[in-house]
Enzyme design. Structure first.
Site, short mmCIF file in Angstrom:
data_model
loop_
_atom_site.label_atom_id
_atom_site.label_comp_id
_atom_site.label_asym_id
_atom_site.label_seq_id
_atom_site.Cartn_x
_atom_site.Cartn_y
_atom_site.Cartn_z
N ARG A 191 -1.05 108.45 -37.46
CA ARG A 191 -1.75 109.99 -38.15
C ARG A 191 -3.14 109.88 -37.50
O ARG A 191 -3.26 111.33 -37.01
CB ARG A 191 -1.71 109.58 -39.51
CG ARG A 191 -2.10 110.94 -39.77
CD ARG A 191 -2.42 111.25 -41.39
NE ARG A 191 -2.95 112.45 -41.89
CZ ARG A 191 -4.31 112.92 -42.01
NH1 ARG A 191 -5.41 112.12 -41.92
NH2 ARG A 191 -4.29 114.14 -43.02
N HIS B 209 2.82 108.38 -39.07
CA HIS B 209 2.11 108.31 -40.64
C HIS B 209 2.30 106.38 -40.56
O HIS B 209 2.35 106.45 -41.71
CB HIS B 209 2.27 108.93 -41.05
CG HIS B 209 2.27 110.70 -40.98
ND1 HIS B 209 2.94 111.81 -39.87
CD2 HIS B 209 1.34 111.38 -41.69
CE1 HIS B 209 2.28 112.74 -40.33
NE2 HIS B 209 1.42 112.60 -41.14
N GLY C 182 32.54 102.10 -42.19
CA GLY C 182 32.73 99.98 -42.60
C GLY C 182 31.63 101.02 -44.13
O GLY C 182 31.65 100.39 -45.20
N LYS D 178 46.46 105.61 -54.87
CA LYS D 178 46.50 104.10 -53.74
C LYS D 178 47.96 102.93 -53.69
O LYS D 178 48.32 102.92 -54.87
CB LYS D 178 45.49 103.54 -54.46
CG LYS D 178 44.94 102.47 -53.84
CD LYS D 178 43.40 102.13 -53.93
CE LYS D 178 42.82 100.97 -53.55
NZ LYS D 178 41.09 101.22 -53.77
N ASP E 120 37.68 108.50 -52.01
CA ASP E 120 37.08 109.11 -53.24
C ASP E 120 36.02 108.82 -53.91
O ASP E 120 35.28 109.54 -53.69
CB ASP E 120 38.35 109.95 -54.54
CG ASP E 120 39.15 108.54 -54.97
OD1 ASP E 120 38.73 108.02 -53.81
OD2 ASP E 120 39.34 108.79 -55.74
N HIS F 159 42.82 96.34 -46.27
CA HIS F 159 43.54 96.75 -47.22
C HIS F 159 44.91 97.98 -47.28
O HIS F 159 44.55 99.23 -46.75
CB HIS F 159 42.59 98.41 -47.25
CG HIS F 159 41.20 97.55 -46.96
ND1 HIS F 159 40.71 96.41 -46.58
CD2 HIS F 159 40.05 97.26 -48.08
CE1 HIS F 159 39.11 96.15 -46.49
NE2 HIS F 159 39.24 96.30 -47.91
N ASN G 248 42.35 109.16 -54.26
CA ASN G 248 43.56 108.79 -54.76
C ASN G 248 43.30 107.47 -56.56
O ASN G 248 43.98 106.50 -56.86
CB ASN G 248 44.08 107.11 -53.86
CG ASN G 248 42.95 106.09 -53.80
OD1 ASN G 248 41.84 106.32 -54.42
ND2 ASN G 248 42.93 105.90 -52.43
N GLU H 151 17.14 112.71 -45.16
CA GLU H 151 16.96 111.87 -43.75
C GLU H 151 18.06 110.96 -43.81
O GLU H 151 18.72 110.13 -42.58
CB GLU H 151 15.41 110.23 -43.83
CG GLU H 151 14.70 111.40 -44.43
CD GLU H 151 14.63 111.86 -46.18
OE1 GLU H 151 14.89 111.64 -46.84
OE2 GLU H 151 13.17 112.41 -45.58
N PHE I 282 9.50 106.64 -44.67
CA PHE I 282 11.09 108.19 -44.55
C PHE I 282 12.08 107.76 -44.04
O PHE I 282 13.23 107.98 -44.64
CB PHE I 282 10.55 109.17 -44.84
CG PHE I 282 9.25 109.42 -45.79
CD1 PHE I 282 9.37 109.07 -46.94
CD2 PHE I 282 8.64 111.35 -45.03
CE1 PHE I 282 8.41 109.44 -47.93
CE2 PHE I 282 7.93 111.15 -46.25
CZ PHE I 282 7.41 110.62 -47.45
#
Lengths: 628, 628
Positions: free
Chosen positions: B479, B421, B122, B246, B154, B36, B184, B372, B397
């Site tokens: 639980r 849980h 990445g 860019k 961005d 890149h 960019n 999370e 979660f």
């Protein structure tokens, strides 16, 4: 407003409805001895104003597609949602007392078992994205005047997914979307970061492009005013920031900590109910529903899937094509065949090639940008409204949306996920870009169809098969160009594998899928030279799996099986095969990626991580020698 | 600034460094024929100013804990990161040409194989959370004057996780954190939502509580000024919003679309390099590194794990205790034993009981709120800096953070996840709150230790075992309160199971874990009455698995095995056992949750979804009868 009466009467009606919602929420949760009455109480006026003045819907026909839509993102307030529909006449109030029972559809958190629930909620921070999808469907696809209302909790607005949905809805100018945050200051375990600082909420939502209105969430006139402003705003979505108190109306509990997710004991409940009953003004009998205007949408019901018959354009021995490219080719063809089909992509449409779909059906392609959670939530909303969404990105980045994917499974939505760039065979970009746990993730969901084609023809067919099969599905595709194995008329089916090599002398069974099919065929040739005939299967359908053919083939070769996959060891193709053969006398050697990979050339990596042809040859020789 | 020279010379030095970073980025990516370069070019001045004027670090000792820290969240700009360290003298510039080769640690995206990389990046949108964790460690745990710099793209700032990190860092007042967005304008496939509207970025970051400074990202003086402002700001984090192009400096490519992730061909590269070389002022030889002040931190190295010896307080036959509660008891004990241990929780500390840890070690407990992903990113940053973070929430979660968990695995971090849980045994709250795919998710990561204790004693021991074992780990807890099976002196080990019932006449092997162990023991008693002795194993360690004991036990009972788990069918305990026995002549009957569950009482649900004692009894009888 719906009823021929004075403003004064309306206020009384809505006040009584709010009181009844509190009473019913207490009664149901106390009867169940669990649930979240205090989270219902803070929202009572909001729900009353939305359900009994603002929203246009037929309470006796909750599935009417022209109804305005209500999404309860704070799913733990389920009892107030159930009470609202009972109060509107959708079902008898007594049923509310079956809350959380195994024989009742009034579950602890809302699920689409109920006709008035589009998508299961209860994992926080997802409802707004779902609402965005439903609003998008109404505004840009159905051109209906349907409006969408989402109720969020303040705690859940910390979830990043909420801000993904916020910026995307504003970018799209979804003025038919109106969200409300029930800002009751208290999370489950302690006060939220922002407590009652509504000015900070306002600044954030305005910065994200929304009309933000702050109100006293227990003031019916203020709520009515805010929702009227929202109705009149045509250039952007509106957020109503409602200052509320958790447990509002429950003496000794209101605005107190440590009351999250706790039912009132019978005595406390009885006291609360009787003091609430004293507040009733006897006005709520006056209410009549506010029916929706019917839109042209119903005429537009999607066609039957008989139309889905386009043929793949690839020829055996022809130009090599990547399965990701074939997916995109097929999706573009599908766009023409079926107007229900829509596509979403996470700023990689030039890698997934869904730009082809965009070219063919620009009004049904939605650029989701780098927001995999919101992309999934939007697709969930679209699926809930009869579209057939295909949401695509690199397979590894679908892990970003796993909680949404999980909820899509719980909701039994007709949603399709496509992961490209599976496995180490992507090469130089390295492990962060390699999908190596996607089969584990997707096949764990028990109602997911999971297909993993090896060549362009089977990838094309897989897209049509997923479109025809109602329910959630996943398509795994690869980055590299690979040879065409199958002719355009080859039959593929969900739950069916293909036998690629077969003889009466086969000594072992090779099961592969995707890029490893070509390694298996190379191994087959090498083993032939060594006088070791083997049977080769292209599994194609990971879930459901072709148990009958696997059993028959394993028996035919004497029970020696080698599986090979471009996926981590646990939860992939090998485990699916082992599970299918669990009650057979077989010995299985599983080849998979056993450690964290690295950058390198695709061929180098297949070899380095033990899934190339030479490794398959060795595995076959070893497993056979052990039997001697 | 580091060097005794005039402002003018410094500007020339930084300009030359930026030019060299562009040259090296082009050379490396063209040599690799992928990568890149245009994403490196937009960031060249930003990286030059940070590395050669702002940051204090020892280029020859990248692991020096007192170095200021740089996190490249936009990991695809790896070549500019590598070039920056080479330019600083960390390694010879020639090595840059090994980019993306299988024999080089200069991977396509940064990984901790390199001494100057804390956490692999990445997967976009993760670096800021990691930076928050490192800044938190410096400011609140080490009280060092270390500063943390994060560079974002961005496009990735659309990821919700970025906004989770933003609000949390501001809430915490992490003024030692300074992020920069390389704006960019161009994503991978098209312009970003906000393109060059820096005023919108500014409004959003200010609303989220940050000092937001907009600059021309190619103006070295403006960048220097912004970072100086950041240094002087002591009450909140700073974001530098840098307007860039860019491909800046590449003729015909600069600010053009369709140049993302594409290396320049050799001719184009040669032209670009020679025109860049013409810009060199010959000043960069002047540069000398800006060494860090040493802090007391080095003295504070964590103790050896020998201290981790506290005994579980539970007695066989004593009061029933939930494994989630035992986890929290152990973690609180561990807090006293090991100062490296920190805890994070997602607004459920009164359900995971980590509030006990908070009571014991309030300064090492961090409330992550309902974020999370950010909770995981913070834990990744803390782990990268020598802490032993335990991040806990409901098992379901953790799916929210799977992409972060995946990157933690790639980074080989010493991070521990705890899911409470688990399974249908949570009861009435319903499927949205049930962890039913967590074993599939966690065990798929090949370097994860996955423990699933059945009782309080083994749960307690599991916490200490995970703390002692370096590397990523997962603890699955439940639980409901369950009986105590093991005395305080019972030995547990990673990779070892426990045989609970055994005789010489055993006809089948039952393998269970967690709550299903008690169902298996009930089934054992019932089968005894029927004259069918069976062997019962509490698996405890899902990964690594006790293959030797499983094989020995399966052989001892004649090869008939029944597995039972409170998890979905694919990717759980049953598949782990099948995999361990893959080369044995066994027949395995796998009992697991085969469809989407619902609300109900725990006992009802275990029965409804086929994993209760009666189902185990039937499975044993069936598998035995098949053999007759």
């Amino acid at each position: 407003m719906a009823i021929q009466t004075s403003e004064q009467t309306l206020l009384k009606v809505l006040e009584d409805k709010a009181t009844r919602l509190r009473i019913d929420s207490v009664r149901a949760t106390t009867e169940a001895a669990s649930g979240h009455p205090t989270s219902c109480a803070s929202a009572a006026e909001i729900v009353s104003v939305l359900f009994y003045s603002v929203m246009r819907y037929d309470p006796h026909d909750p599935r009417n597609p022209d109804n305005d839509v209500f999404v309860l993102s704070k799913g733990h307030a389920a009892p107030v949602l159930y009470a609202a529909w009972a109060e509107a006449g959708a079902f008898p109030r007594e049923k509310l007392l079956t809350l959380r029972r195994i024989d009742s559809d009034l579950e602890g958190h809302p699920t689409p078992r109920l006709p008035f629930v589009d998508v299961a909620t209860g994992s926080l921070g997802q409802g707004l994205s779902v609402g965005v999808g439903i609003a998008l469907n109404a505004k840009e696809l159905e051109h209906s005047n349907q409006r969408v209302f989402v109720l969020l909790g303040d705690g859940e607005s910390a979830e990043g997914s909420v801000w993904e949905a916020a910026q995307w809805a504003a970018h799209r100018g979804l003025s038919n979307l109106c969200a409300t945050i029930d800002i009751n200051r208290l999370g489950q375990s302690q006060p939220t970061m922002l407590e009652h600082h509504l000015e900070i909420y306002k600044a954030r939502w305005e910065a994200f492009g929304w009309q933000a209105l702050t109100v006293d969430g227990h003031s019916i006139p203020e709520l009515l005013g805010a929702y009227e402003k929202a109705r009149l705003t045509t250039d952007r979505p509106t957020i109503v920031l409602a200052r509320t108190l958790k447990g509002k109306g429950f003496a000794g509990i209101e605005d107190h900590e440590n009351w999250h997710g706790k039912a009132l004991d019978k005595d406390t409940a009885a006291k609360a109910v009787s003091s609430l009953e004293k507040k009733l003004l006897g006005a709520d009998g006056e209410w009549k529903p506010n029916f929706p205007a019917s839109s042209p949408r119903s005429a537009k019901a999607g066609p039957a899937s008989r139309t889905l018959t386009a043929k793949p354009p690839y020829a055996i021995g022809g130009k090599e094509v990547a399965t990701r490219k074939a997916f995109a080719d097929a999706l573009a063809a599908l766009a023409k065949a079926d107007p229900r089909v829509v596509a979403l992509d996470g700023d990689v449409k030039n890698s997934t090639y869904t730009e082809e779909f965009e070219r063919v059906a620009p009004d049904r392609f939605f650029e989701a940008y780098i927001e995999e959670q919101n992309m999934t939530g939007i697709a969930m909303g679209l699926a809930a409204r009869g579209k057939v969404p295909f949401a695509s990105t690199f397979a590894c980045f679908l892990t970003r949306a796993y909680d949404f994917i999980r909820m899509a499974a719980i909701s039994h939505l007709n949603i399709k996920f496509v992961g490209t760039h599976a496995g180490v065979s992507i090469g130089e970009d390295g492990p962060s870009q390699m999908g190596l746990e996607d089969l584990a993730m997707m096949a764990a969901e028990p109602n997911f169809t999971v297909l993993y084609p090896s060549d362009a023809t089977s990838a094309w067919k897989a897209v049509f098969l997923l479109a025809e099969r109602a329910g959630p599905g996943y398509l795994r595709t690869g980055r590299p160009n690979t040879p065409i194995l199958y002719g355009p008329d080859e039959e593929f089916a969900i739950g069916k594998c293909r036998i690629l090599r077969k003889s009466d002398q086969d000594k072992a069974l090779l099961v592969a899928a995707g890029v490893t099919v070509f390694e298996a065929l190379e191994a087959y040739n090498e083993l032939q030279k060594n006088g070791i005939p083997v049977r080769v299967i292209d599994l194609f359908s990971i879930q459901p799996i072709d148990r009958a053919t696997l059993i028959e083939s394993a028996r035919a070769v004497g029970g020696l099986v080698v599986t090979v996959e471009d996926h981590y060891v646990h939860g992939g193709l090998g485990d699916a095969v082992l599970s299918a053969l669990a009650q057979e006398s077989v010995k299985v050697s599983k080849l998979a990626v056993g450690s964290i990979p690295r950058s390198g050339k695709a061929k180098e990596l297949l070899d380095e991580f033990g899934i190339s042809a030479p490794h398959i040859v060795n595995a076959v020789k070893t497993i056979i020698s052990r039997e001697r």
